[in-house]
Write an enzyme that holds these catalytic residues in place. Structure first.
Site, PDB file in Angstrom:
ATOM      1  CB  CYS A   1     -32.735  23.369 -11.312  1.00 21.18           C
ATOM      2  SG  CYS A   1     -33.475  21.801 -11.763  1.00 21.18           S
TER       3      CYS A   1
ATOM      4  CG  ASP B   1      -2.046   0.972   1.109  1.00 19.91           C
ATOM      5  OD1 ASP B   1      -2.220   1.541   0.017  1.00 19.91           O
ATOM      6  OD2 ASP B   1      -2.762   1.170   2.103  1.00 19.91           O
TER       7      ASP B   1
ATOM      8  CB  CYS C   1     -33.827  19.050  -8.891  1.00 18.85           C
ATOM      9  SG  CYS C   1     -32.102  19.507  -9.049  1.00 18.85           S
TER      10      CYS C   1
END
Ligand code: IVH
Length: 698
Positions: A420, A110, A417
């Site tokens: 908007c 890693d 939404c």
């Protein structure tokens, strides 16, 4: 201090061997002690780590791209990987009783991958992975790593080779640095990997030198003889790694070679048990097909080899509190809920957010309609279990119901939404008759969130890849009214010349950065066709699909015309060509995109500014079968059908499933029937498997 550092440089040159390891370590101690006496300078340096990436590293193009790996998460995934290999090489296994199909297993470190170029045994350039194709030149920093020889030992190395591996920081070094930093009130280091990354991106190599980084070699890019002819360093992965060791690299001692999936899995368990005591971070075990010639035959998909797989360790978990749920609107209008969490450390990294996928997920319903988390919904205030696996976005895997606060309300997912105000709906999937799991804003181009996300996608790394135009700048330019559609990006310079509010006076800009940005935009006026198609952001058209479309149509004009014709036809599917690897969903989505006049207008405006390059098949474009459509039939004796197909595609041919007027060659083995008959009727050239090999010279 400088002179000590300079002489310590010699020690890294293991070929030269000016200092022994012990002498070198002693010297480093002196160096660090000096830092101790001079806290001011030390502090400056420590606070630099993890800061914004230093600018100004030159770009380096890798001789061979640096790929990523497909993941395996379970024992079954590993057994399937081995089974896939057996299937692919079945013809060899059946033909040759001595045929050995062996694999290697080695820890997945890693850290950060790096590519080191050696010419005639001398380390000349080292680079980060970057986007896989192009990285950054960090040669001087890499030279400070003791495990990286400046000159290869022994002999028999290729005239030019890119040795690849992982730069990492041991736990001991990480702790030493942390303790040292704490003394001076420096920054808190997150984990060894991030610290190694910060150390490698220092402008001043002497800072990198003060962090004892390490390196394991495990792969390579180009390997060429003096005439530039490709020469693999050995015949197998095992032997190549042995050579790396002889040449002076550190290699991982936990590498195993075996033929059995059970052994691979047993080795994985053994490494997993040792994980905590290894002294460095690993996040899984990588299995690779051992023979390099077989690796080449098995080939690649997208950006990962078929012949290797990373078996990841299970994710790490922690418990925390869900403090809120926010809704983000994506490029395609998808409303995605995001969990805000009380910060908690999971596997060494602080987690504050987690993805919640969609509204069903919050309710405790999985994608297939089955309950998840025993069907328990998520409520703000809940105590939850969070899981993180590698670089994957953290997930909430469980709710501790007994800790649910009284009065906690079920979450009300918005039907409007948030960006908007348009209605957000769940579409009905006509095929399955089920509601789509994603709720989407219907605002499209009037929805600022979708517009901005589309613009971000357009300039993103795998799309048009415009230097200096990232998410932040796109959002800023949109907010300032400078850009609203992709074409606007390319008219920025001319509009800016006439503008009252010049970009050079905008937040975060100046005359130099503006010029650089405009030049970077101009540099992308002739994009590759596959990138361009991907950049358009057509739903379901990812990178691989974009490449298939580019390959099929060759030019943007042909793609545009055919797609519009299909979109306007009552049975579009009869007009849109059949393309291997592209299904109905993509075809419908492409047609839907071109059925929308605003999309076509946006594309045409864009095409006034940019000229996408005709698609060139880069893989063996010079082969005699490049561009030909071939069909395989009957039983093949030298290779399996899958392998035959992969080989033909590698040579630039198109493989079809049935014979038609478009077929150029039919390769017929024993037992060929109706396809052979049809080919003969149509006058299609018919050749045997042996003739095929003669023709392609393999
Ligand atoms: S082999 C074509 N071996 O994992 C295969 N990768 O997910 C090239 N990694 O970017 C990679 N340890 O940074 C390979 N023993 C190992 C590895 C290893 C760590 C990293 C590497 C790569 C990523 C792929």
């Amino acid at each position: 201090m400088k002179s000590i550092i300079r002489s310590s440089d010699l020690a890294y040159d293991r070929g030269g061997g000016a200092l022994s390891d012990a002498e070198f370590d002693a010297l480093k101690d002196i160096l660090l002690a000096l830092y101790d006496i001079s806290p001011a300078s030390a502090k400056d340096e420590y606070t630099e780590v993890g800061a914004a990436p230093a600018e100004g590293f030159a770009k380096v193009r890798h001789g061979v791209p640096m790929l990523s790996l497909a993941n395996a998460f379970s024992d079954e995934d590993v057994t399937e990987f081995v089974a896939r290999a057996k299937k692919f090489f079945m013809a060899d296994i059946l033909r040759d009783s001595d045929f050995v199909l062996a694999f290697t297993a080695e820890p997945k470190i890693d850290g950060l991958s790096a590519s080191l170029r050696y010419e005639n045994g001398v380390f000349v350039r080292g680079a980060t992975r970057g986007d896989g194709t192009e990285g950054e030149d960090i040669t001087e920093n890499l030279k400070t790593i003791g495990d990286i020889p400046h000159r290869l030992k022994g002999s028999g190395w290729p005239a030019a080779i890119e040795v690849r591996g992982e730069v990492y920081m041991t736990h001991a070094e990480f702790q030493r640095l942390k303790a040292h930093s704490a003394k001076f009130g420096g920054q808190d280091y997150v984990n060894p990997r991030n610290t190694a990354a910060g150390s490698l991106r220092q402008k001043d190599p002497k800072i990198t030198a003060s962090r004892n980084l390490n390196f394991f070699a495990y792969a390579w890019g180009i390997a060429e003889d003096a005439d530039g002819v490709s020469t693999p360093p050995a015949a197998t992965q095992t032997e190549v790694v042995q050579k790396f060791k002889q040449w002076g690299f550190a290699t991982n001692p936990l590498m195993l070679r075996t033929q059995s999936a059970d052994d691979l899995i047993a080795h994985y368990r053994k490494i997993e048990e040792q994980r905590a005591t290894l002294g460095y971070d690993i996040d899984g075990v990588v299995y690779k097909l051992d023979r390099l010639d077989l690796q080449q035959r098995w080939g690649f998909v997208a950006r990962a080899p078929r012949w290797a797989i990373a078996h990841k360790f299970p994710a790490e978990q922690a418990t925390t509190v869900l403090t809120g749920i926010d809704i983000q609107v994506g490029r395609t209008g998808a409303l995605t809920p995001v969990a805000r969490l009380k910060p908690v450390t999971v596997g060494g990294v602080v987690v504050e957010n987690a993805t919640l996928h969609n509204e069903d997920y919050i309710k405790g319903i999985g994608n297939n309609g089955e309950p998840i988390r025993n069907g328990i919904d998520l409520r703000v205030g809940d105590t939850v279990t969070v899981q993180r696996a590698g670089d994957v976005i953290p997930q909430i895997v469980d709710v501790l119901l007994d800790k649910r606060p009284e009065g906690a309300e079920p979450f009300q997912f918005p039907h409007i939404c948030p960006a908007c105000g348009s209605e957000a709906v769940r579409e009905l999937n006509e095929k399955t008759g089920k509601l789509d799991s994603v709720r989407r804003c219907t605002g499209e181009l009037i929805c600022p969130a979708q517009v901005v996300e589309n613009l971000k996608h357009f300039v993103s790394r795998n799309a048009l890849d415009i230097d200096g135009l990232g998410d932040k700048q796109v959002a800023q330019f949109y907010a300032e009214g400078r850009i609203a559609r992709p074409a606007d990006i390319f008219t920025l310079r001319t509009r800016d010349e006439r503008a009252m509010k010049k970009l050079k006076d905008a937040d975060g800009f100046g005359p130099v950065s503006v010029k650089k940005l405009f030049d970077a935009i101009d540099a992308r006026r002739e994009p590759e066709l596959d990138r361009f198609i991907f950049a358009l952001g057509i739903r379901h058209v990812g990178e691989t699909t974009a490449a298939l479309l580019a390959k099929e149509f060759g030019t943007v004009e042909r793609f545009r015309e055919t797609a519009i014709a299909a979109a306007q036809h009552e049975d579009g599917h009869s007009v849109f060509p059949e393309i291997g690897g592209i299904g109905e969903t993509v075809r419908s989505s492409v047609m839907a995109f071109f059925a929308n006049e605003r999309n076509v207008q946006a594309l045409d405006d864009l095409l006034d500014e940019v000229r996408p390059q005709p698609y060139v098949v880069t893989i063996s474009a010079d082969s005699v079968v490049a561009g030909k459509t071939v069909v395989f039939t009957g039983s093949l004796e030298k290779m399996t059908r899958t392998e035959a197909k992969a080989m033909a595609e590698r040579l630039g041919a198109k493989v079809a499933g049935s014979v038609s007027g478009a077929t150029d060659i039919l390769i017929a083995g024993p037992g060929a029937g109706s396809k052979l008959k049809k080919a003969e009727e149509l006058g299609v050239e018919v050749i045997s498997e042996d003739e095929w090999f003669e023709r392609v010279g393999q």
